[in-house]
Design an enzyme around this catalytic site. Structure first.
Site: not given
Length: 635
Positions: A315, A368
């Protein structure tokens, strides 16, 4: 003072690895471990607290009394405190109470390496083991073939707390209930993988799990560690891969968490310009501290090791890579070369990826990363960060921007769709329509489509068809697969009642068929990251808002032809160039009545003519249904 027996699981080699940032199995040493010493059962505790003056284990076994069970600090300046407490059993609740050399500050912390935590809002750690008899050997043996970059990745992103809840009291489902309901649903809809939004323990529900405290513990909201293992086991037995969201980018400053752990900036960077995230009001790891690197990489490998995860989606990588991320002028300091890149983070991410890929066959890491940082998904050996895949945020933004426009104006914006192909193969891209796109007033994916209800759902089906035919792997957030009308609400269940309506059931049917097509047509996945796997037929028909292209695999006889009509006008005798002679057979049309469409389609086989068109020697005349994707094979 009660008895704490001197004992250690560390060797000198362990300490050397820890200090050098190269100990990637710390979970075997630090934390609470049920062991037997001289015939006596109990728990060995070890915690890293170099600034501590004393460390005590407090819990329900000693009435939370500070000083009763003090650990001893190692002699080797590692900062590790350890000791064996006899007669403590599995299920014991505990914390570390740490008195610091820093002005005598006392902190009371959950165990950073705890395998299990109390159910929130309670915050203590729980003594636990990780014994489990796995039954997924068939999956694990063939994972390298099933989970490779040249294989289909159709990912269903799920937030366990809001996928489905118990109807009467709105309670969470358990891991065991998910092991039946979720596995059956993924099998039915045909996704190849499920991606869990963070399941590591977190204190605050509105963070959706992205503010972690228990990095080594699956959240107790849904059950215990073995029950989560069972869920993974069942997914694997059904042939479904498991991707876990992993959050090494930041952590909350909750009193029981990692922040100011031993009265010092232990895990977070001491310079607030590097150690505090202004957007999320959270703390940022000190990636240049070797012991922190060991902690994080050990954590990544832990989920691959004990929980058989097949991939880690990392993330907020962009926030890690740039020193000035979300910071104004004067709030950040350039690196030693005068640049904005965080060199310590870059080094850490390379070490992380090298450790993952060198220790586990058939796994993937997915970044990401929302910027143009180069070579994110390229090997470290040639200067890349080493990830297997990267989210294609540009495609997501441009495509949704295009689809929100009224069809009258689309002919002026066709470049929004075609631009992605100019950089598509610079990385191994995954196309995401994730949870971030259905919150904070953005509406649901279906809700962002223009027009009346019929046009909204025709546009939605067109979007999904285009997505699945576009090069790259796929990710779809839960609820999007049946056209959830409202924004995602983490406090309740998805709107499953919508499936009683044919138009929603039709979207689900299309997703199921797209998954089947993706998995069974090699042209759609064998070269999904290579320019050899894609060829435009015509991208410049702006006036009609139509694009056409070819998807290619290893066998040219299995090529797929895709034609997308982005307006509600039915186009008859629409001619496209084709690569060779023969006949075209329509194998999927998003306008089919079974999907809720109008039922315009190409009947039987279409004869290919020796009539030059689109720069090719052969061509064929098609019927293009309104707001549709048509997919053809050449026979």
């Amino acid at each position: 003072m009660a008895t704490v027996i001197p004992h250690s699981l560390f060797t000198n080699f362990d300490i050397d690895l820890f200090k050098s940032g190269k100990h990637f199995r710390l979970y075997e040493k630090l934390g609470a471990h049920l062991i037997t010493v001289d015939g006596v059962e109990g728990v060995y505790f070890a915690v890293w607290a170099p600034t501590a003056q004393s460390v005590s284990v407090v819990g329900d076994f000693n009435f939370w009394t500070f000083g009763d069970h003090q650990l001893e600090v190692r002699w080797d300046s590692s900062g590790i405190w350890e000791g064996f407490i006899p007669n403590i059993k599995k299920g014991t609740i505990y914390k570390y109470k740490i008195q610091s050399n820093n002005d005598g500050i006392i902190t009371e912390k959950a165990d950073p390496f705890a395998f299990y935590c109390e159910k929130p809002p309670y915050t203590a750690s729980v003594v636990w083991d990780l014994e489990y008899k796995w039954k997924d050997s068939k999956w694990m043996e063939k994972r390298q073939d099933q989970n490779g970059l040249g294989k289909p990745f159709s990912v269903y992103e799920i937030h366990l707390g809001s996928w489905k809840r118990h109807g009467e009291d709105n309670r969470f489902l358990t891991y065991l209930e998910f092991a039946e309901d979720l596995v059956n649903y993924i099998t039915e809809t045909g996704f190849t993988h499920v991606e869990f939004m963070p399941i590591m323990e977190y204190p605050y529900d509105p963070s959706w799990g992205y503010q972690l405290v228990g990095y080594f513990a699956p959240t107790s909201r849904f059950g215990n560690p073995q029950e989560f293992m069972f869920l993974v086991d069942q997914l694997h037995k059904a042939g479904i891969g498991v991707i876990l969201d992993w959050v090494p980018s930041h952590f909350p400053d909750d009193a029981h968490g990692l922040g100011f752990f031993d009265g010092s900036n232990l895990y977070e960077h001491p310079d607030r310009r590097k150690g505090y995230h202004p957007d999320w009001k959270s703390l940022v790891f000190n990636y240049g501290r070797n012991e922190v690197r060991s902690f994080l990489i050990s954590n990544a490998l832990f989920w691959l090791d004990y929980y058989h995860a097949d991939a880690l989606r990392v993330d907020a990588v962009a926030s890690m890579l740039y020193l000035d991320y979300s910071r104004k002028e004067g709030e950040w300091e350039p690196n030693i070369y005068g640049g904005r890149e965080n060199l310590e983070t870059i080094s850490f991410l390379k070490d992380f990826n090298e450790a993952v890929y060198s220790n586990y066959e058939g796994v993937q890491t997915i970044a990401e990363e929302s910027t143009s940082f180069p070579m994110v998904s390229r090997p470290t050996s040639i200067g890349g960060l080493g990830f297997g895949m990267k989210w294609m945020m540009g495609w997501m933004h441009d495509t949704l921007e295009y689809f929100q426009k009224d069809t009258v104006y689309r002919k002026y914006h066709q470049n929004d769709l075609t631009f992605s192909m100019t950089y598509m193969f610079s990385e191994n891209f995954m196309l995401p329509l994730s949870h971030d796109e259905v919150v904070y007033g953005k509406k649901s994916i279906a809700g962002r489509m223009p027009g009346d209800e019929w046009q909204k759902f025709a546009n939605l089906r067109l979007l999904y068809g285009y997505m699945f035919m576009h090069p790259g792997t796929k990710l779809l957030f839960m609820g999007s697969e049946f056209g959830q009308s409202s924004e995602w609400n983490f406090e309740g269940s998805l709107d499953w009642h919508l499936l009683q309506y044919p138009i929603h059931e039709g979207v689900k049917k299309l997703i199921t068929d797209l998954n089947y097509l993706y998995k069974n047509q090699p042209a759609l996945y064998e070269k999904q990251f290579s320019p050899e796997g894609f060829e435009w037929i015509n991208y410049s028909d702006h006036q009609n808002a139509v694009i056409s292209f070819i998807r290619k695999g290893n066998n040219s006889k299995e090529d797929i032809i895709v034609v997308c009509n982005f307006t509600q006008i039915t186009r008859e005798n629409y001619r496209i160039g084709v690569p060779r002679n023969g006949k075209l057979t329509e194998i999927l049309n998003s306008d089919a009545k079974v999907y809720g469409g109008s039922g315009v389609f190409n009947v039987n086989e279409i004869l290919i003519e020796a009539l030059p068109y689109d720069g090719r020697d052969y061509s064929a005349a098609l019927i293009l249904a309104p707001l549709s994707v048509s997919v053809f094979r050449i026979k």
